[in-house]
Motif scaffolding. Structure first.
Motif, mmCIF file in Angstrom:
data_model
loop_
_atom_site.group_PDB
_atom_site.id
_atom_site.type_symbol
_atom_site.label_atom_id
_atom_site.label_comp_id
_atom_site.label_asym_id
_atom_site.label_seq_id
_atom_site.Cartn_x
_atom_site.Cartn_y
_atom_site.Cartn_z
ATOM 1 N N ARG A 246 -3.289 1.554 -9.990
ATOM 2 C CA ARG A 246 -2.914 0.164 -9.658
ATOM 3 C C ARG A 246 -1.409 0.016 -9.442
ATOM 4 O O ARG A 246 -0.954 -0.711 -8.561
ATOM 5 N N MET A 247 -0.627 0.736 -10.217
ATOM 6 C CA MET A 247 0.834 0.681 -10.032
ATOM 7 C C MET A 247 1.215 1.237 -8.658
ATOM 8 O O MET A 247 2.095 0.704 -7.977
ATOM 9 N N ILE A 248 0.543 2.288 -8.255
ATOM 10 C CA ILE A 248 0.853 2.908 -6.965
ATOM 11 C C ILE A 248 0.409 1.990 -5.827
ATOM 12 O O ILE A 248 1.110 1.848 -4.815
ATOM 13 N N GLU A 249 -0.708 1.318 -6.023
ATOM 14 C CA GLU A 249 -1.167 0.360 -5.011
ATOM 15 C C GLU A 249 -0.115 -0.729 -4.786
ATOM 16 O O GLU A 249 0.234 -1.059 -3.650
ATOM 17 N N GLN A 250 0.413 -1.243 -5.887
ATOM 18 C CA GLN A 250 1.462 -2.267 -5.776
ATOM 19 C C GLN A 250 2.680 -1.738 -5.042
ATOM 20 O O GLN A 250 3.256 -2.413 -4.191
ATOM 21 N N ALA A 251 3.072 -0.530 -5.381
ATOM 22 C CA ALA A 251 4.251 0.062 -4.744
ATOM 23 C C ALA A 251 4.019 0.227 -3.242
ATOM 24 O O ALA A 251 4.920 -0.001 -2.433
ATOM 25 N N GLN A 253 2.106 -1.641 -1.448
ATOM 26 C CA GLN A 253 2.178 -2.986 -0.850
ATOM 27 C C GLN A 253 3.625 -3.409 -0.630
ATOM 28 O O GLN A 253 3.922 -4.194 0.259
ATOM 29 N N GLN A 254 4.515 -2.864 -1.475
ATOM 30 C CA GLN A 254 5.946 -3.151 -1.294
ATOM 31 C C GLN A 254 6.593 -2.165 -0.329
ATOM 32 O O GLN A 254 7.812 -2.026 -0.288
ATOM 33 N N ARG A 255 5.744 -1.433 0.391
ATOM 34 C CA ARG A 255 6.182 -0.543 1.466
ATOM 35 C C ARG A 255 7.023 0.641 0.993
ATOM 36 O O ARG A 255 7.864 1.163 1.719
ATOM 37 N N LEU A 256 6.802 1.046 -0.243
ATOM 38 C CA LEU A 256 7.431 2.286 -0.684
ATOM 39 C C LEU A 256 6.672 3.455 -0.059
ATOM 40 O O LEU A 256 5.467 3.367 0.151
ATOM 41 N N GLN A 257 7.381 4.546 0.235
ATOM 42 C CA GLN A 257 6.710 5.717 0.817
ATOM 43 C C GLN A 257 6.091 6.552 -0.292
ATOM 44 O O GLN A 257 6.627 7.577 -0.685
ATOM 45 N N VAL A 258 4.966 6.055 -0.784
ATOM 46 C CA VAL A 258 4.337 6.664 -1.934
ATOM 47 C C VAL A 258 2.879 6.960 -1.624
ATOM 48 O O VAL A 258 2.174 6.099 -1.118
#
Lengths: 439, 325
Positions: A246-251, A253-258
């Motif tokens: 879930r943390m990665i999903e949020q990241a 959504q914030q357009r981090l390259q993850v």
């Protein structure tokens, strides 16, 4: 010998090539190791070999982001030759090799050695992942650019997460400078402590020191903060918890390259499977709760997790013959990567095309690899499987260093019939021989 | 998916004694009843019964323990078995021999039973699953997992003093997280139908989800022992201070040390137990340890009868019926 034919046609199969959005009956024409055409036969094409793929599914050769072959350093267990042969049987044509070999992949010489041995074995492509720090010690940066030039497709610190946040910051900044993707196995070593199993009701009852979910989520939080700070492209390796997903999903959504991957077994097994101290389920990261497994499946379906890997770790035959805490972690996973992924389709987690994407173009895109797709001109790496064939994973049919799997005795549907690597047939199942005919 | 219980033979009789987990109430009661029949043996002039004559029992202790090993040895000898004591920590494993090799070598010496203590949780299960079919395995403590004979001697002591388990309220105080004794006690108490099992400890000494073990959780000692029939104190290991689990022995005693004054919250006839060895002034006051409510020394002597019972039941699946009745 059919393996030497340099023009092959595969006729009548159901082609699933998620990268190109194809799911249809299509013929495939292969010449000089590359895909020549899909659908229409080119005018000047003459096939030296024909594979009748009627009733079979034809997809790109599988791309596995993490497979240990124990070479160099532990050739008494397995070798690149033996493991690429297992890969070929399993439909896998590209294997990424983590840097914790012996010597560590922290110098171009080791990269060259690995690539040369893989080339000699010629059954699958081996792509080394370089060590982010020298000797994986977490202190001095490795020569990442030299490693990249020698052939490393990414950098990682394997199972030794960087303990020092300053070193991690510098490593990510340096990698970002040169467009290198960092693969991170998120784990806080202090929180892991001396744990052996997911901290929960099962470990409490079995008296096995637990590894809390926070050991992963604390590290993900730290790594995400540094990813944002440094702008480095990071790939989370082997997610085990719903919170981390879930943390990665949020990241994202914030357009981090993850991006993130998950091991195939993590999508099927839970902490319950370690009951009776089943040492084949002694894994790193540990098998977690049913809720975690379901959250990982959801993240996979949403595309938050873009790849399923085997996390293949062959072990000496006696490595699991000890009391649970004294056994080595890891399972041999190459042979179950495709079947466990197909099982997700049966269980309604993913559509067939999406499932295949997670083991072909999904992992390839994470590392910008040109594989895992069947565009004309691309390397002719293919996996053909019979989606209706039922089979059982039998202990006796596994190599001795590949018996460390909790899936022995499981029944699967869908079995590889042919694997092509760079336009050569590197595996053909015994039962498919009569269907292949030379023209 | 129900797996066959590795501890039982095909007739449902006790073959190994590895954990209380999965055993039925009747089985535990049978152990207690059999132990009851052995208590007289120690008081005879000839302190022996010929139940396991000709059998070889190997005490395989990978962790040091004088007391537990001694009671197992005494129990085996009172059953007329030959006893082999191996302090393995000091021999083969340090030479790099695997546990499986150790097992195979001892099997070759025609051992009939292993009594094993090991620092790994699951070690006894491992032995039981790899040992030859005629061999019985008794768990004398594996890691933080189980110590079932200790739990059964505690049950024996409780039954001697309180009769039935139904209606009883039992509190276990201290380091539940690291205690194999507590895990086995909780399982045994619940299986035997105890009304309420409580654990009392700070959160650092409790597992993540203690309620899943089937207990009520208290963090305050006086509140937790209110109206209980039995108070079981656990040993506190010194290394808990270095692992950042507790600030000091002093603060632990202030909060969780059992004193005469605090014991007043329990029922007037409550008994106090401790698996030993006691840290006086840490877990409890000497006044309590040596006081009238303490049954700590009885626990030790009952330990022999309980271990005789378990040994004869697991090994003498055939002989037992004839001789024990």
């Amino acid at each position: 010998m059919s393996g030497m034919k340099n023009s092959i046609q595969i006729l009548g199969g159901r082609l699933i090539d998620p990268a190109n959005g194809i799911d249809a009956i299509r013929d495939i024409y292969i010449q000089n190791g590359r895909v020549l055409a899909i659908g229409e036969r080119p005018d000047d094409f003459t096939a030296q070999h024909t594979i009748d793929a009627a009733g079979l599914i034809v997809c790109p050769g599988l791309v596995d982001l993490s497979a240990r072959m124990r070479e160099p350093g532990q050739e008494h267990i397995t070798t690149i030759a033996s493991e690429t042969a297992v890969a070929a049987r399993s439909g896998i044509t590209t294997l990424c090799c983590p840097p914790d070999t012996d010597p560590v992949i922290d110098s171009p010489a080791v990269v060259t050695l690995l690539l040369r041995r893989a080339k000699r074995a010629a059954r699958a492509r081996v792509l080394p992942i370089g060590a982010m720090t020298q000797q994986l010690a977490g202190e001095h940066l490795s020569e990442m650019v030299a490693l990249k030039r020698a052939g490393c497709v990414a950098m990682s610190n394997a199972y030794a997460p960087l303990a020092n946040t300053l070193v991690e910051r510098r490593a990510l900044e340096y990698a970002a400078t040169f467009g290198i993707t960092a693969i991170l196995r998120p784990e806080d070593r202090h929180l892991r402590n001396n744990g052996y199993a997911h901290e929960g009701p099962v470990s409490a009852r079995l008296g096995l020191p637990g590894i809390p979910e926070a050991a992963e989520s604390v590290a993900v939080a730290r790594d995400l903060a540094l990813a944002e700070h440094t702008g480095c492209r990071i790939h989370f390796h082997l997610l085990s918890s719903g919170t981390a997903a879930r943390m990665i999903e949020q990241a994202q959504q914030q357009r981090l390259q993850v991006s993130a991957n998950v091991a195939a077994h993590q999508l099927h097994l839970t902490e319950m499977d370690i009951e009776e101290f089943n040492s084949n389920c002694h894994l790193n990261p540990p098998l977690r709760s049913l809720a975690d497994r379901d959250a990982l499946r959801l993240a996979l379906a949403k595309g938050v997790i873009g790849a399923i890997c085997s996390d293949h770790q062959p072990l000496k035959a006696d490595a699991k013959e000890a009391p649970f805490p004294s056994t080595a972690t890891g399972m041999a996973g190459l042979q179950t990567l495709l079947p466990l992924t197909l099982k997700l389709v049966d269980e309604g987690v993913l559509g067939l095309s999406e499932a295949i994407a997670r083991i072909t173009c999904g992992p390839a895109d994470i590392l910008d690899l040109p594989y895992g797709r069947l565009t004309p001109g691309s390397s002719a790496d293919l996996c053909l499987f019979d989606p209706n064939r039922h089979w059982e994973l039998k202990r006796d049919e596994l190599p001795s260093a590949g018996r460390n799997t909790p899936f022995i005795g499981w029944e699967f549907q869908g079995q590889v019939t042919h694997t092509l690597f760079e336009g050569r047939i590197v595996y053909q199942s015994a039962s498919s021989n009569q269907t292949a005919s030379s023209l | 998916m129900s797996k066959p219980n590795i501890q039982l033979d095909s007739h449902g009789r006790l073959k190994h004694f590895l954990t209380i987990d999965g055993l039925k109430r009747e089985m535990l009661t049978e152990i207690l009843d059999t132990a009851e029949s052995f208590t007289g043996v120690s008081e005879r002039v000839v302190k022996k019964v010929p139940l396991l004559r000709g059998k070889t029992i190997c005490n395989l202790f990978f962790e040091n323990s004088t007391r537990t090993r001694t009671t197992f040895e005494v129990a085996a000898k009172r059953l007329s078995a030959d006893v082999l004591n191996l302090n393995v920590g000091a021999s083969s494993t340090t030479k790099g021999e695997t546990l499986l090799d150790t097992l195979r070598n001892l099997e070759a010496m025609h051992v009939d039973m292993f009594v094993i203590r090991h620092s790994d949780s699951g070690a006894a299960h491992f032995f039981a699953s790899y040992a030859a079919p005629h061999i019985s395995v008794i768990n004398a403590g594996d890691g933080q997992h189980a110590h079932p004979t200790q739990a059964m001697l505690d049950m024996f002591t409780i039954r001697r003093h309180k009769g039935e388990f139904t209606g009883l309220r039992v509190a276990i105080v201290g380091d539940i997280l690291h205690s194999r004794v507590a895990r086995s006690q909780i399982l045994a108490l619940n299986t035997l139908g105890t009304s309420e099992v409580r654990v009392i400890a700070p959160r650092t000494l409790l597992p993540a989800d203690p309620r899943s073990l089937g207990v009520h959780v208290f963090h305050d000692l006086e509140e937790g022992i209110r109206d209980v029939d039995v108070v079981i104190m656990l040993r506190l290991q010194k290394e808990r201070m270095t692992g950042a689990l507790l600030p000091s022995e002093h603060e632990y005693f202030q909060l969780y040390g059992l004193t005469e004054k605090r014991l007043k919250a329990a029922k007037p006839d409550a008994i106090v137990m401790h698996p030993g060895p006691i840290n006086r002034g840490v877990e409890m006051d000497s006044q309590v340890a040596d006081g009238p409510r303490s049954v700590i020394l009885q626990q030790v002597s009952f330990g022999i009868a309980v271990r005789m019972a378990v040994m004869s039941m697991t090994m003498g699946t055939q002989a037992q019926g004839a001789a024990a009745r």
